[in-house]
Design a protein around this motif. Structure first.
Motif, PDB file in Angstrom:
ATOM      1  N   SER A  49      -6.479 -68.066 -41.667  1.00 15.83           N
ATOM      2  CA  SER A  49      -6.687 -69.343 -42.357  1.00 15.83           C
ATOM      3  C   SER A  49      -7.429 -69.124 -43.669  1.00 15.83           C
ATOM      4  CB  SER A  49      -7.487 -70.312 -41.477  1.00 15.83           C
ATOM      5  OG  SER A  49      -8.767 -69.773 -41.184  1.00 15.83           O
ATOM      6  N   TYR A  50      -7.274 -70.090 -44.587  1.00 22.14           N
ATOM      7  CA  TYR A  50      -8.052 -70.061 -45.831  1.00 22.14           C
ATOM      8  C   TYR A  50      -9.536 -70.198 -45.485  1.00 22.14           C
ATOM      9  CZ  TYR A  50      -3.637 -71.134 -48.247  1.00 22.14           C
ATOM     10  OH  TYR A  50      -2.358 -71.092 -48.736  1.00 22.14           O
ATOM     11  N   GLY A  51     -10.371 -69.709 -46.383  1.00 24.89           N
ATOM     12  CA  GLY A  51     -11.805 -69.863 -46.207  1.00 24.89           C
ATOM     13  C   GLY A  51     -12.457 -68.750 -45.414  1.00 24.89           C
ATOM     14  N   THR A  52     -11.703 -67.711 -45.060  1.00 21.83           N
ATOM     15  CA  THR A  52     -12.263 -66.577 -44.336  1.00 21.83           C
ATOM     16  C   THR A  52     -12.859 -65.576 -45.324  1.00 21.83           C
ATOM     17  OG1 THR A  52     -10.590 -66.825 -42.611  1.00 21.83           O
ATOM     18  CG2 THR A  52     -11.794 -64.746 -42.669  1.00 21.83           C
ATOM     19  N   ILE A  53     -14.069 -65.110 -45.036  1.00 16.45           N
ATOM     20  CA  ILE A  53     -14.714 -64.088 -45.869  1.00 16.45           C
ATOM     21  C   ILE A  53     -15.016 -62.882 -44.992  1.00 16.45           C
ATOM     22  CG2 ILE A  53     -16.677 -63.520 -47.355  1.00 16.45           C
ATOM     23  CD1 ILE A  53     -16.949 -66.466 -48.002  1.00 16.45           C
ATOM     24  N   VAL A  54     -14.545 -61.720 -45.425  1.00 13.79           N
ATOM     25  CA  VAL A  54     -14.757 -60.468 -44.696  1.00 13.79           C
ATOM     26  C   VAL A  54     -15.815 -59.646 -45.427  1.00 13.79           C
ATOM     27  CG1 VAL A  54     -13.693 -58.350 -43.827  1.00 13.79           C
ATOM     28  CG2 VAL A  54     -12.369 -60.471 -43.897  1.00 13.79           C
ATOM     29  N   ILE A  55     -16.824 -59.192 -44.687  1.00 10.41           N
ATOM     30  CA  ILE A  55     -17.876 -58.331 -45.244  1.00 10.41           C
ATOM     31  C   ILE A  55     -17.650 -56.916 -44.716  1.00 10.41           C
ATOM     32  CG2 ILE A  55     -20.350 -57.950 -45.490  1.00 10.41           C
ATOM     33  CD1 ILE A  55     -19.412 -60.572 -46.695  1.00 10.41           C
ATOM     34  N   GLU A  56     -17.557 -55.950 -45.626  1.00  8.87           N
ATOM     35  CA  GLU A  56     -17.308 -54.559 -45.261  1.00  8.87           C
ATOM     36  C   GLU A  56     -18.500 -53.682 -45.652  1.00  8.87           C
ATOM     37  OE1 GLU A  56     -12.609 -53.487 -45.374  1.00  8.87           O
ATOM     38  OE2 GLU A  56     -13.645 -53.547 -47.300  1.00  8.87           O
ATOM     39  N   CYS A  57     -18.846 -52.743 -44.748  1.00  7.47           N
ATOM     40  CA  CYS A  57     -19.889 -51.758 -45.056  1.00  7.47           C
ATOM     41  C   CYS A  57     -19.672 -50.524 -44.181  1.00  7.47           C
ATOM     42  CB  CYS A  57     -21.279 -52.342 -44.831  1.00  7.47           C
ATOM     43  SG  CYS A  57     -22.615 -51.157 -45.163  1.00  7.47           S
ATOM     44  N   LYS A  58     -19.289 -49.437 -44.783  1.00  4.81           N
ATOM     45  CA  LYS A  58     -19.111 -48.151 -44.096  1.00  4.81           C
ATOM     46  C   LYS A  58     -18.244 -48.278 -42.850  1.00  4.81           C
ATOM     47  CE  LYS A  58     -22.338 -45.090 -44.136  1.00  4.81           C
ATOM     48  NZ  LYS A  58     -23.578 -44.315 -43.921  1.00  4.81           N
ATOM     49  N   GLY A  59     -17.121 -48.974 -42.991  1.00  6.03           N
ATOM     50  CA  GLY A  59     -16.178 -49.106 -41.891  1.00  6.03           C
ATOM     51  C   GLY A  59     -16.463 -50.248 -40.948  1.00  6.03           C
ATOM     52  N   ARG A  60     -17.650 -50.863 -41.040  1.00  4.22           N
ATOM     53  CA  ARG A  60     -17.968 -52.012 -40.196  1.00  4.22           C
ATOM     54  C   ARG A  60     -17.595 -53.300 -40.920  1.00  4.22           C
ATOM     55  NH1 ARG A  60     -22.438 -48.686 -39.670  1.00  4.22           N
ATOM     56  NH2 ARG A  60     -23.618 -49.894 -41.188  1.00  4.22           N
ATOM     57  N   THR A  61     -17.066 -54.257 -40.193  1.00  6.02           N
ATOM     58  CA  THR A  61     -16.650 -55.524 -40.807  1.00  6.02           C
ATOM     59  C   THR A  61     -17.239 -56.703 -40.039  1.00  6.02           C
ATOM     60  OG1 THR A  61     -14.610 -55.647 -39.482  1.00  6.02           O
ATOM     61  CG2 THR A  61     -14.468 -54.551 -41.633  1.00  6.02           C
ATOM     62  N   GLU A  62     -17.519 -57.757 -40.774  1.00  3.25           N
ATOM     63  CA  GLU A  62     -17.965 -59.031 -40.213  1.00  3.25           C
ATOM     64  C   GLU A  62     -17.173 -60.146 -40.884  1.00  3.25           C
ATOM     65  OE1 GLU A  62     -20.154 -60.049 -37.871  1.00  3.25           O
ATOM     66  OE2 GLU A  62     -20.592 -57.984 -37.281  1.00  3.25           O
ATOM     67  N   LYS A  63     -16.764 -61.132 -40.096  1.00  5.09           N
ATOM     68  CA  LYS A  63     -16.016 -62.272 -40.641  1.00  5.09           C
ATOM     69  C   LYS A  63     -16.843 -63.546 -40.522  1.00  5.09           C
ATOM     70  CE  LYS A  63     -11.253 -60.746 -39.775  1.00  5.09           C
ATOM     71  NZ  LYS A  63      -9.996 -61.040 -39.052  1.00  5.09           N
ATOM     72  N   ILE A  64     -16.772 -64.368 -41.569  1.00  5.69           N
ATOM     73  CA  ILE A  64     -17.385 -65.693 -41.511  1.00  5.69           C
ATOM     74  C   ILE A  64     -16.346 -66.702 -41.981  1.00  5.69           C
ATOM     75  CG2 ILE A  64     -19.739 -64.891 -41.809  1.00  5.69           C
ATOM     76  CD1 ILE A  64     -19.570 -65.694 -44.741  1.00  5.69           C
ATOM     77  N   PHE A  65     -16.495 -67.931 -41.529  1.00  6.11           N
ATOM     78  CA  PHE A  65     -15.490 -68.950 -41.816  1.00  6.11           C
ATOM     79  C   PHE A  65     -16.086 -70.183 -42.485  1.00  6.11           C
ATOM     80  CE2 PHE A  65     -14.416 -66.452 -38.099  1.00  6.11           C
ATOM     81  CZ  PHE A  65     -13.148 -65.972 -38.424  1.00  6.11           C
ATOM     82  N   ASN A  66     -17.352 -70.055 -42.873  1.00  5.87           N
ATOM     83  CA  ASN A  66     -18.021 -71.178 -43.529  1.00  5.87           C
ATOM     84  C   ASN A  66     -18.759 -70.652 -44.755  1.00  5.87           C
ATOM     85  OD1 ASN A  66     -19.182 -73.713 -44.033  1.00  5.87           O
ATOM     86  ND2 ASN A  66     -20.981 -73.204 -42.804  1.00  5.87           N
TER      87      ASN A  66
END
Length: 451
Positions: A114-131
């Motif tokens: 969906s639109y509005g997804t932000i992915v944070i990347e750091c040394k192969g680790r990822t986190e997703k937020i939707f707000n």
């Protein structure tokens, strides 16, 4: 002679233009090399909170944010504005805006639905937020840069709130909120395990209805003496050995029921005290939201704390409140009135912190609330209840960076003009100033033409 004069004027004009261009070029180069921003808004709308700036300045590894929005939309612009603020604070932070419709391969790679997804990347680790918010983004950065998950264990077997219970009295919202902050959340049957497992970041005792066995109390003590962290949420009437155990750390549960007339004025129940008085502490720093504690008891602190223990009140009720000692009359008749010398006069402490040095630089930490219902599914989302609970866990886990960041209000400050003021403003901006510039230009052109 006339030709030489014209050549001189033209050469002089060209040199002035080149000089001005050079000055502007130097200014531009300096601005690029030394980027400075000034936020002149009243609420500092375009400035990140101290928590966020601290996290960004302490980044050791590159962090990248990939934001998926529809290009050209209002959310695209808002995301770019916020991400640009983050990049300003750290050269280790970068971002990319992606339109999933135009770049479906990238969206597929990150499993964007969906639109509005932000992915944070750091040394192969990822986190997703939707707000899209500063709080969500900063916490995602903290989670992505954190090595491993910290364990938060909830003691089970004495009538405590259930993490899997989705009913009003359950703690399923607590579990989900903690997991969203990348904690590993599990129940712990102390009677079976015998010890608090090594690596437990926070141990939670959420509303026990029956006494813990002596072996369980001893296991919790050993955990604390090893530098452990305990979050105790204890309802009235208090189970005896839990009350005695907390007394050893200078925390005294009063076994009363807090009555708050302010709650009645606000349209609530007088048995649900409103708390808006917070003492200075990392848990309550910049915390301005009211919190509500259904059927809570008050806490007092020993005047002379045990050796090595430091006691700090965290949250207090309004001065008009009191602690009703006669619980039987309140339960059977529904009556309550303050009796001088018997009941406890407000303001009353409803949350407190105990810290004890246990060797070297290690410290045991205890956060005690005189209520466990404020974090149930029925109340977790009310005002500041959820944030206060999560702040307490973050401080206990020694992750103050994950403390909640409240959005700044957008102040609307219109400028009201009378009819005459509006008329003067129109003539000044539309006629006088442009006319003055045009007249000055015409006079200069005529003088040069005559030469």
């Amino acid at each position: 002679m006339e030709g030489m004069r014209k050549l001189w004027y033209r050469t002089n004009f060209a040199l002035q233009v080149l000089l001005m261009a050079g000055i502007l070029g130097v200014i531009a180069a300096f601005a690029i090399a030394h980027n400075l921003r000034f936020d002149l808004t009243k609420t500092k709308r375009y400035t990140l909170s101290p928590q966020s700036s601290k996290v960004l300045k302490e980044l050791k590894d590159p962090v990248k944010a990939i934001a998926f929005y529809q290009e050209g939309g209002s959310e695209w612009k808002a995301a770019k504005e916020l991400l640009e603020q983050y990049r300003y604070y750290s050269d280790k932070f970068s971002y990319e805006l992606v339109d999933p419709d135009k770049r479906p391969a990238v969206a597929k790679e990150y499993e964007i639905a969906s639109y509005g997804t932000i992915v944070i990347e750091c040394k192969g680790r990822t986190e997703k937020i939707f707000n899209l918010s500063e709080e969500e983004l900063t916490n995602a950065i903290v989670r992505a840069t954190r090595k491993g998950k910290k364990k938060v264990l909830f003691v089970k077997g004495h009538g405590e709130h259930d993490l899997e219970d989705f009913q009003r009295s359950g703690y399923s919202m607590v579990k989900r909120a903690l997991e969203d902050q990348n904690y590993e959340v599990k129940p712990l049957v102390l009677l079976r395990e015998g010890e608090v497992p090594r690596g437990t970041a926070v141990l939670v005792l959420a509303g026990p209805k029956k006494d813990l066995l002596p072996k369980e109390i001893e296991a919790i003590k050993r955990y604390l003496e090893d530098g452990g962290k305990l979050l105790a949420l204890v309802d009235p009437p208090t189970v005896k050995n839990v009350k005695a155990f907390l007394k050893e750390y200078g925390l005294l549960l009063q076994d009363d029921i807090i009555i708050d007339r302010v709650s009645r004025v606000l349209g609530g129940d007088y048995l649900i005290p409103v708390v808006s008085l917070y003492e200075p502490h990392p848990i309550t720093k910049d915390f301005r939201l009211a919190s509500f504690f259904p059927l809570a008891q008050s806490i007092s602190l020993q005047k002379e704390p045990p050796k090595g223990v430091e006691l700090v009140p965290l949250a207090k009720t309004a001065p008009q409140s009191w602690g009703e000692v006669d619980r039987r009359r309140l339960k059977e008749k529904g009556e309550a009135s303050f009796e001088e010398g018997k009941d406890h006069k407000g303001p009353l402490i409803v949350a407190a912190v105990a810290t004890k040095k246990v060797g070297g630089k290690r410290k045991a930490r205890i956060v005690l609330f005189g209520d466990s219902d404020f974090a149930t599914n029925a109340h977790f989302g009310i005002s500041g209840n959820g944030d206060l609970f999560l702040n307490a866990v973050s401080w206990l886990a020694e992750e103050e960076e994950l403390i909640a960041i409240r959005p700044r209000p957008t102040n609307f400050t219109p400028l009201f003009l009378s009819r005459s003021e509006a008329r003067w403003l129109f003539w000044l901006c539309v006629v006088v100033l442009p006319g003055g510039v045009a007249a000055a230009g015409a006079i200069t052109a005529i003088r040069r033409w005559k030469r």
